[in-house]
Scaffold this active site. Structure first.
Site, PDB file in Angstrom:
ATOM      1  N   CYS A 115      91.851  63.288   2.418  1.00 27.95           N
ATOM      2  CA  CYS A 115      90.799  64.171   1.894  1.00 27.95           C
ATOM      3  C   CYS A 115      90.931  65.556   2.508  1.00 27.95           C
ATOM      4  O   CYS A 115      90.449  65.804   3.614  1.00 27.95           O
ATOM      5  CB  CYS A 115      89.424  63.553   2.210  1.00 27.95           C
ATOM      6  SG  CYS A 115      88.071  64.579   1.659  1.00 27.95           S
TER       7      CYS A 115
ATOM      8  N   CYS B 179      87.681  67.317   3.274  1.00 22.02           N
ATOM      9  CA  CYS B 179      86.993  66.906   4.513  1.00 22.02           C
ATOM     10  C   CYS B 179      87.724  67.427   5.754  1.00 22.02           C
ATOM     11  O   CYS B 179      87.085  67.873   6.700  1.00 22.02           O
ATOM     12  CB  CYS B 179      86.929  65.380   4.634  1.00 22.02           C
ATOM     13  SG  CYS B 179      86.633  64.508   3.107  1.00 22.02           S
ATOM     14  N   ASP B 180      89.045  67.323   5.766  1.00 23.51           N
ATOM     15  CA  ASP B 180      89.770  67.476   7.032  1.00 23.51           C
ATOM     16  C   ASP B 180      90.576  68.767   7.191  1.00 23.51           C
ATOM     17  O   ASP B 180      91.024  69.058   8.307  1.00 23.51           O
ATOM     18  CB  ASP B 180      90.719  66.271   7.225  1.00 23.51           C
ATOM     19  CG  ASP B 180      89.932  64.981   7.360  1.00 23.51           C
ATOM     20  OD1 ASP B 180      88.755  65.057   7.752  1.00 23.51           O
ATOM     21  OD2 ASP B 180      90.473  63.903   7.068  1.00 23.51           O
TER      22      ASP B 180
END
Ligand SMILES: Cc1cc2nc3c(=O)[nH]c(=O)nc-3n(C[C@H](O)[C@H](O)[C@H](O)COP(=O)(O)OP(=O)(O)OC[C@H]3O[C@@H](n4cnc5c(N)ncnc54)[C@H](O)[C@@H]3O)c2cc1C
Length: 326
Positions: A153, A156-157
């Site tokens: 992701c 997200c990261d």
């Protein structure tokens, strides 16, 4: 005169309770992404005794930064959208167990679902809204370094890799978006693509080609991910020559698509297509009486939040009609 129909205070009641495994529910919904949450909204409003079992609340939406195509919101964060959906259903008395997975589904006189908490949940109908999950590369080191540099992701990261070197595996739209996102944060981004071209939208490809810190490696596949505590290296191989080389990197973003969550042990006669998606008709019915499915886990075309929510509503209403006719 008081305008009492405007600015009505929002209902804040939370009538959520734990699942009672002694009971037989009218319906059990598995999966609490947009399809499952919308299905629950509809079954609850029909006064059906509803149990909702899910690994998490929100599904893929909680991994989405901004959603700009859900009607009613010009732009809303994925987490905020799923929170709103959750708040809407917990106004009703819903039995909800989060952090629990469906392992096996059987059909006896009622449906019996075996869960990874060791419990068996009984219900007269079932709605499968299990969605999709990220496809893995299946290479050495991938599992070991998941969460330690291997990510599925980028939304997200990516911020974790400011001024670092990163690798993105994949050549579709998801990979293209990850490349562009990472190029603004990381100092260097390698695109490792198995084919000799991208499968992404031309507008994204053009942007990638114009971005200086992205290096594209067509015809290459990742063979191994290695490091000590965190990712340090990736071994890649060129398809035509079999030449192997090592890239030094801090992260590997795997963006090679999604697979339906149909790996649980299901009623054996359930029809699933060659992409492992559950076949449904336009009422959300599967080939098994009383068993419905909705959203990304099914063979409906187009996987989107609004579509999953609509399909969840349809499956719930079909489950309601099914019970009325019993
Ligand atoms: C990065 C990203 C960005 C996206 N952006 C957009 C966008 O901007 N707009 C848009 O419309 N769509 C977007 N999508 C697609 C959209 O998120 C999906 O189409 C939608 O979430 C599908 O909903 P669903 O309920 O069918 O499945 P999911 O959202 O996948 O939810 C499935 C649920 O089932 C649970 N589950 C899975 N297996 C089990 C099990 N065995 N037992 C119990 N529970 C289980 C999961 O934990 C999850 O809660 C995006 C997707 C991704 C990955």
């Amino acid at each position: 005169m008081e305008l009492f129909f405007n600015n009505k205070p929002e209902t804040k009641a939370d009538l959520k309770e734990s699942v009672n495994y002694e009971k037989i529910y009218d319906t059990a919904i598995y999966g609490a992404g947009p399809a499952g949450l919308s299905a629950a909204l509809y079954t609850l409003r029909k006064n059906m005794k509803t149990a909702l079992i899910s690994k998490d609340i929100g599904g893929q939406v909680i991994t989405t930064w901004d959603v700009e195509n859900y009607p009613g919101f010009k732009k809303i964060g994925g987490y905020d959208l799923s929170k709103k959906m959750e708040e809407q259903i917990t106004q009703f008395p819903i039995a909800l167990d989060e952090g629990v997975s469906l392992v096996k589904l059987e059909k006896k006189s009622v449906f019996e679902a075996h869960l990874d908490n060791g419990k068996v949940l009984k219900s007269k109908t079932v709605i499968l809204a299990l969605g999709k999950k990220y496809q893995e590369l299946g290479v050495k080191g991938e599992k070991k370094f998941t969460g330690k540099g291997v990510s599925y992701c980028s939304t997200c990261d990516a911020p974790l890799f400011k001024n670092k070197t990163t690798v993105v595996a994949g050549g579709g739209n998801a990979a293209a978006e990850a490349l562009l996102e990472l190029s603004k944060i990381a100092s260097k981004v390698y695109a490792v693509i198995r084919k000799e071209h991208f499968r992404a939208d031309p507008v994204l490809i053009q942007k990638i080609e114009e971005t200086k810190n992205i290096e594209i490696l067509f015809n290459h596949s990742i063979q191994e991910i290695s490091g000590n505590e965190f990712v340090e290296k990736v071994m890649i191989q060129k398809k035509d020559t079999n030449e192997v080389k090592t890239l030094e990197t801090d992260a590997v973003f795997v963006e090679i698509g999604l697979v339906p969550n149909t790996s649980f042990e299901c009623v054996p006669s359930l029809t699933i297509n060659d992409q492992k998606e559950i076949r449904v008709n336009n009422k959300g019915e599967t080939n098994i009486k009383g068993l419905f499915a909705a959203g990304d886990v099914t063979d409906i075309p187009e996987k989107q939040i609004v579509i999953a929510a609509g399909e969840g509503a349809k499956a719930a209403l079909s489950a309601f009609r099914y019970l009325q006719n019993q």
